[in-house]
Design an enzyme around this catalytic site. Sequence first.
Site, PDB file in Angstrom:
ATOM      1  CG  ASP A  11      58.063 -16.936 -61.770  1.00 42.98           C
ATOM      2  OD1 ASP A  11      58.120 -15.889 -61.102  1.00 42.98           O
ATOM      3  OD2 ASP A  11      58.251 -16.972 -62.991  1.00 42.98           O
ATOM      4  CG  ASP A 105      59.299 -12.353 -59.080  1.00 49.46           C
ATOM      5  OD1 ASP A 105      60.521 -12.350 -59.282  1.00 49.46           O
ATOM      6  OD2 ASP A 105      58.459 -12.154 -59.979  1.00 49.46           O
ATOM      7  CD  GLU A 106      62.613 -16.741 -61.813  1.00 44.17           C
ATOM      8  OE1 GLU A 106      62.829 -17.627 -62.656  1.00 44.17           O
ATOM      9  OE2 GLU A 106      62.690 -15.519 -62.065  1.00 44.17           O
TER      10      GLU A 106
END
Length: 476
Positions: A11, A105-106
């Site tokens: 993350d 983003d993960e």
Amino acid sequence: MRTAPTILHLDMDAFYASAEQASKPSLRGKAVVVGGIGPRGVVATASYEARVFGVHSAMPIGQARRLAPNAAYLAPRFRLYREVSEQVMGLLRELSPLVEPLSLDEAFVDLEAGEAAWDAASARLVGERLRDEIKTVTGLTGSVGLAASKMLAKIASEEAKPDGLVLIVPGTERAMLGPMSVRTLPGVGPATGDHLRRAGITTVEEIAEAGEDELVRLLGKSHGASLYAMALAHDDRPVVAERDAKSVSVEDTYDVDIHDRVRVRTEVQRLAERCVQRLRGAERSGRTVVLKVRRYDFSTLTRSETLRGPTDDPAVVREAAARLLESVDTTGGVRLLGVGVTGLADYTQEDLFAQARAQAEADAHVAEGEREGEAEGAGGADDAGQAAAEEVVEVADRRWVAGHDVRHEEFGHGWVQGSGLGRVTVRFETPYSEPGRVRTFRTDDPALVPAEPLPLVEGGAGRFAAREPDVGSGVV
């Protein structure tokens, strides 16, 4: 359940805000809020410096400004975020063929499938090396969680924030989860949390002690059973390499409610065009057109029409959206409009009869409105972001959007700090320079033009590197 912590969850830390800070030296270490910058915008991401004041994602931008009036408020630059995301996902795919992106983003990674790790020691080594590579390639930081299941790996990465790594040793899960809040578990939002609290259940350990029957009684069979299993640290979901998009959509939120029916029609047509552009960009087609309307009283209506076959024809999507609008009462005003396409396919099956029928119906319903809209010259607003799931859209009627890149013939690369009253303020700096100076220009200054973002790391590869050379701040 695995016997080794070989599922990794990455993350990125305050991704959008961190990317803006890396791009703008003058904002490093300062409060930055990224999101819709109009009065009805919402926060997409807040830097850790802004979170100290209580600003958080999904908060109305007006409330954020009251909590942190001195923060920098910037419109999103999704083109830059996607570029950085592609770099990060590329690093993950070097570790394993099984990478499951959840957002820009993960992502989850199955280290075992790529033979990158087989026990706790090798998994930790991979995680630390990944964090170093991400910082080298992008200049940003990410937090890593390692565990024997997806649920636990995600909890571990949250515990690792910011810029850390947490590994949960198999066999210790119950002891770690026990004292945590019920809100830690996936699927437990504010409503479920309050429901459990009223039943005297506030921790994960108390969920386990309550038993499955009690959880089913409180929350229903499906939710209660899954929550009880999670409290026992049971999660055997695999990492899935491909998460195929189910829809493509665009939507705009308006600073002032739209009451004019002709303007509403024009906006729907414009959104349909943008939706098709995104659909074609993904090399997809779709057979169901969806219209979303949020009215003045916050009530949200959706209407859909399924075509005979998938299409990426802008005329067909425009006409379907126009027909759907005819069934919606917009008399009191509209604050948000959206157009989407679902039922995606990798090909286009043109149905000439269906399109001919759609054309005839559209001519009967909306031709007059379209002509009126064209006569008024209603062109819609420019993008200052985009929304689909976790993305924010804010409509701006100004040319220069706060946070976006510009270039001046004399001073080089910079970014917009603000604009109004015929003036635009620009700070001239690059990701590799010292904090730059600020200058103000007329909004119609021919020497000032929009520019592409620069890579966050000097000499970094990517689409932007070829378009925008490294010119420094250009300020003397």
